[in-house]
Design an enzyme around this catalytic site. Sequence first.
Site, PDB file in Angstrom:
ATOM      1  N   SER A  48     -30.621 -21.123 -32.584  1.00  0.00           N
ATOM      2  CA  SER A  48     -31.582 -20.411 -33.690  1.00  0.00           C
ATOM      3  C   SER A  48     -33.044 -20.301 -33.036  1.00  0.00           C
ATOM      4  O   SER A  48     -33.803 -19.888 -33.563  1.00  0.00           O
ATOM      5  CB  SER A  48     -31.063 -21.079 -35.038  1.00  0.00           C
ATOM      6  OG  SER A  48     -31.762 -22.337 -35.080  1.00  0.00           O
ATOM      7  N   HIS A  49     -33.303 -21.531 -32.518  1.00  0.00           N
ATOM      8  CA  HIS A  49     -34.734 -21.728 -31.983  1.00  0.00           C
ATOM      9  C   HIS A  49     -34.895 -21.536 -30.487  1.00  0.00           C
ATOM     10  O   HIS A  49     -35.932 -22.005 -29.941  1.00  0.00           O
ATOM     11  CB  HIS A  49     -35.339 -22.793 -32.590  1.00  0.00           C
ATOM     12  CG  HIS A  49     -35.686 -22.665 -33.899  1.00  0.00           C
ATOM     13  ND1 HIS A  49     -34.415 -22.717 -34.873  1.00  0.00           N
ATOM     14  CD2 HIS A  49     -36.526 -22.260 -34.825  1.00  0.00           C
ATOM     15  CE1 HIS A  49     -34.782 -22.326 -36.307  1.00  0.00           C
ATOM     16  NE2 HIS A  49     -36.069 -22.002 -36.058  1.00  0.00           N
ATOM     17  N   GLU A 189     -30.558 -18.769 -38.160  1.00  0.00           N
ATOM     18  CA  GLU A 189     -29.159 -18.874 -38.096  1.00  0.00           C
ATOM     19  C   GLU A 189     -28.619 -17.591 -38.850  1.00  0.00           C
ATOM     20  O   GLU A 189     -27.782 -16.992 -38.214  1.00  0.00           O
ATOM     21  CB  GLU A 189     -28.676 -20.314 -38.666  1.00  0.00           C
ATOM     22  CG  GLU A 189     -27.177 -20.636 -38.359  1.00  0.00           C
ATOM     23  CD  GLU A 189     -27.000 -21.092 -36.873  1.00  0.00           C
ATOM     24  OE1 GLU A 189     -27.673 -21.290 -36.240  1.00  0.00           O
ATOM     25  OE2 GLU A 189     -25.817 -20.413 -36.720  1.00  0.00           O
TER      26      GLU A 189
END
Length: 339
Positions: A48-49, A189
């Site tokens: 997600s990052h 997410e």
Amino acid sequence: MSADIEFIPVEDATKLATGILLGLGLSPGHAEAIARSVVTAQRDECYSHGLWRLLGFVPTTRKGKVSLNAVPEVDASAPGVVKVDARYGYSLLAFREGLPHLVEKANTLGITAMAINNCYHFSALWPEVEDIAAAGLVSLVMTPSHSWVAPAGGKKPVFGTNPLAFGWPRSGPNPFVFDFATSAAARGEIELHRRAGKTIPLGWGIDSEGNDTTDPTEALKGAMLTFGGHKGSALSAMIELMAGPLIADMTSAESMAFDDGAGVTPCHGELIIALDPKVFLGGAMAENMQRAEKMFDAITGQGARLPSQRRYEARARNKELGVPVQKSLLAELRETLAS
Ligand code: NDP
Ligand code: PYC
């Protein structure tokens, strides 16, 4: 291993990320700091990052709001406080510039807080607490984002996804670290679920009418929910206060208003608190760090896992294999680099 994944060497992933960022006009310092964060996240399978975030830099940098070559200004003149003005650039270079001052002051005083102001923030916090733990310090890091999250008992967004990270140095290479959004899941997410055409679990978000939803698009349009009901809600409010008004920076709602519909990465502050156990414990350091180890053993000894264990295992595995990247994402990133 999924057939959809390609492993690329860390150096190639870093070159790809840096190339995209330099191509978008970021200064070398910003490009290096950002590339390190997204490549590290991708390597540790914190998607997600990870590298996916680079795609968001294209629209964000084109809006003209972020300063692409901002030189952070460090003020370490007050005892126990380091202030870094990111001057409306990205946060990661500001963190890098402030870190040596934070460590030096904490080593002397036992505790120091670093406020980063006026920064555009998009990253995971664990790389920062890991850097601080590598200097032998305990830390807490927090930041607001944009008001996407409803308070417990409400239906309208007030809070950001407001991550909170904690680091505790240990004798091996891997400190005890947790890092989580105070929303039930990070917004990134939910965005990845939308990209993949997947539903989200109930409890992550509500639609614009306030109804429970498993549709990521509806949750992104409506409101996200806090983790742990009123407990996540209270922690999120604390982060708004401590990394907002306490350091004279924006709350998530103010940051959203500042964005004014541009849809760029949130702009606000970040608060980092570092404590030096040596100053607290002096000669009793070894004995007390050992007591901490006993607690970790009591967790793992019954088959439970420590936070970050999954990430450290991914890191160890991918040391040999390289950085795992979804093939479709890799194609998009290479296209972005070429464009
Ligand atoms: P997760 O829920 O995936 O994980 C949160 C933490 O809990 C991690 O440290 C994780 O370790 C640990 N954990 C997960 N499952 C277990 C388990 N079964 N037992 C013990 N520990 C466990 O994270 P989030 O989705 O909440 O956040 C993801 C990232 O998003 C964070 O890095 C955060 O900083 C970032 N973020 C950044 C924002 C910003 O504004 N910059 C906003 C919101 C989020 P492990 O990694 O090993 O699974
Ligand atoms: O995933 O919630 C998130 C997020 C917000 C800002 C950066 N990441």
